[in-house]
Scaffold this active site. Structure first.
Site, PDB file in Angstrom:
ATOM      1  N   GLU A 129      62.390  92.949   8.870  1.00 39.95           N
ATOM      2  CA  GLU A 129      62.194  92.229   7.749  1.00 39.95           C
ATOM      3  C   GLU A 129      61.876  90.843   8.128  1.00 39.95           C
ATOM      4  OE1 GLU A 129      60.757  93.641   5.073  1.00 39.95           O
ATOM      5  OE2 GLU A 129      60.999  95.519   6.024  1.00 39.95           O
TER       6      GLU A 129
ATOM      7  N   ARG B 144      45.638  79.112  29.795  1.00 39.62           N
ATOM      8  CA  ARG B 144      44.263  78.681  30.156  1.00 39.62           C
ATOM      9  C   ARG B 144      44.027  77.197  30.141  1.00 39.62           C
ATOM     10  NH1 ARG B 144      40.486  82.737  29.558  1.00 39.62           N
ATOM     11  NH2 ARG B 144      38.778  80.949  28.972  1.00 39.62           N
TER      12      ARG B 144
ATOM     13  N   ASP C 177      35.148  76.215  26.799  1.00 35.53           N
ATOM     14  CA  ASP C 177      35.697  77.071  25.665  1.00 35.53           C
ATOM     15  C   ASP C 177      35.323  76.606  24.319  1.00 35.53           C
ATOM     16  OD1 ASP C 177      36.301  79.033  27.416  1.00 35.53           O
ATOM     17  OD2 ASP C 177      38.485  78.646  27.390  1.00 35.53           O
TER      18      ASP C 177
HETATM   19  N1  SAM Z   1      59.333  89.919   5.849  1.00 36.41           N
HETATM   20  C1  SAM Z   1      58.397  88.991   6.760  1.00 36.41           C
HETATM   21  C2  SAM Z   1      57.335  88.148   5.907  1.00 36.41           C
HETATM   22  O1  SAM Z   1      56.741  88.762   5.022  1.00 36.41           O
HETATM   23  O2  SAM Z   1      57.145  86.940   6.249  1.00 36.41           O
HETATM   24  C3  SAM Z   1      57.554  89.554   7.840  1.00 36.41           C
HETATM   25  C4  SAM Z   1      58.375  90.332   8.961  1.00 36.41           C
HETATM   26  S1  SAM Z   1      57.366  90.846  10.183  1.00 36.41           S
HETATM   27  C5  SAM Z   1      57.387  92.539   9.819  1.00 36.41           C
HETATM   28  C6  SAM Z   1      58.549  90.999  11.712  1.00 36.41           C
HETATM   29  C7  SAM Z   1      58.157  89.734  12.809  1.00 36.41           C
HETATM   30  O3  SAM Z   1      56.885  89.632  13.043  1.00 36.41           O
HETATM   31  C8  SAM Z   1      58.145  88.419  12.009  1.00 36.41           C
HETATM   32  O4  SAM Z   1      59.614  88.050  11.847  1.00 36.41           O
HETATM   33  C9  SAM Z   1      57.506  87.630  13.189  1.00 36.41           C
HETATM   34  O5  SAM Z   1      58.256  86.997  14.255  1.00 36.41           O
HETATM   35  C10 SAM Z   1      56.330  88.583  13.341  1.00 36.41           C
HETATM   36  N2  SAM Z   1      55.207  88.181  12.582  1.00 36.41           N
HETATM   37  C11 SAM Z   1      54.653  88.947  11.674  1.00 36.41           C
HETATM   38  N3  SAM Z   1      53.413  88.548  11.334  1.00 36.41           N
HETATM   39  C12 SAM Z   1      53.151  87.432  11.860  1.00 36.41           C
HETATM   40  C13 SAM Z   1      52.079  86.392  12.084  1.00 36.41           C
HETATM   41  N4  SAM Z   1      51.031  86.444  11.266  1.00 36.41           N
HETATM   42  N5  SAM Z   1      52.243  85.360  13.112  1.00 36.41           N
HETATM   43  C14 SAM Z   1      53.130  85.444  13.904  1.00 36.41           C
HETATM   44  N6  SAM Z   1      54.361  86.196  13.771  1.00 36.41           N
HETATM   45  C15 SAM Z   1      54.317  87.095  12.896  1.00 36.41           C
END
Ligand code: SAM
Length: 261
Positions: free
Chosen positions: A114, A152, A167
């Site tokens: 989470e 890159r 790019d």
């Molecule tokens: N409960 C969190 C929320 O809704 O903000 C999302 C948790 S997600 C399932 C688990 C991890 O995936 C996050 O802590 C983050 O490090 C990564 N993550 C998920 N979506 C991301 C995104 N769009 N960009 C970067 N990291 C992401």
């Protein structure tokens, strides 16, 4: 350029250096990748890194202490900023990555489950970056995307020195369309200008296409920049050609319909 990544899945992140441009850059010593597993900084027998959320609810939350241990270990070797990959962060784009590259190194923090205990984020994190408005299962893929895109931009990482400059987004526009052999693919021909060897004409065609594509697909990019007189002229030529083709196609479709009725 040094990349450090704090992750529960180092084997996954290490794959980014297994092949292609990033792999070559790592082999040549242009980039270094170091992964740090918070599990190695736990103090209990089970090497626990997560626990249930206070207040209840589904899933687990990454605990602060193992992450703090990993962060301290990285900081003994690198003074780079700590960036948390998170859907709640600033949207990643080319200027953001290019600016970070100038700092000479970066440490990425990857969440799972989470997310991460908020107190650790408040105490340690210097920036939060997001891939976009969607949620993935962990920060690893986001870290790998950033490492690839930043590599890159490292001088010498691409086979041809100009590749990164051409790019999309490098000068705020989309890239022009690209073609290779054969000259005729199922009736679709390579634009004549690219075959004639006149490099002034080719450069003008490419710039016209880059401006035109940006106008068609990403007008926001054009709104953000001032075009000089020559670029305005090129864009006008593209628009005139585009409108002409559109009208001819519409007329052809209409007459086809008339013939069939
Ligand atoms: N409960 C969190 C929320 O809704 O903000 C999302 C948790 S997600 C399932 C688990 C991890 O995936 C996050 O802590 C983050 O490090 C990564 N993550 C998920 N979506 C991301 C995104 N769009 N960009 C970067 N990291 C992401």
């Amino acid at each position: 350029m040094r990349f450090d990544v704090i992750t529960l899945f180092p084997q996954l992140v290490e794959q980014v250096t297994a092949s292609g441009v990033v792999g070559r850059a790592a082999d040549q010593g242009l980039i270094e990748l170091h992964c740090w597993n918070p599990r190695d900084y736990t103090r209990d027998r089970h090497r626990r890194v997560d626990d249930r959320p206070y207040g209840g609810g589904p899933g687990m939350v990454m605990m602060a202490e193992p992450l703090a241990g990993a962060i301290a270990a990285v900081r003994r070797q690198s003074a780079a900023r700590l960036i948390y990959l998170s859907p709640q962060g600033e949207r990643i784009d080319q200027p953001l990555l290019a600016a970070e590259l100038e700092r000479g190194g970066v440490t990425f923090l990857c969440g799972r489950y989470e997310g991460i205990d908020e107190r650790l984020l408040q105490a340690e994190v210097e920036a939060e970056w997001s891939l976009g408005d969607y949620v993935i299962s962990g920060g690893e893929l986001a870290a790998m995307v950033c490492i690839d895109a930043m590599t890159r931009l490292v001088p010498g990482a691409l086979g041809h020195a100009d590749s990164a400059q051409q790019d999309s987004f490098s000068d705020g526009l989309l890239d022009c369309p690209q073609y290779t052999r054969p000259e005729d693919y199922r009736g679709r021909r390579v634009p004549r200008v690219l075959l004639d060897g006149n490099h002034r004409e080719i450069d003008a065609w490419r710039e016209r296409q880059a401006l035109g594509r940006s106008w068609l697909r990403r007008p926001d990019l054009l709104a953000e920049r001032q075009l000089d007189q020559r670029q305005q002229q090129l864009l006008q030529e593209f628009i005139a050609e585009y409108e002409d083709t559109r009208q001819r196609r519409a007329a052809a479709a209409e007459s086809e319909q008339e013939d069939s009725t």
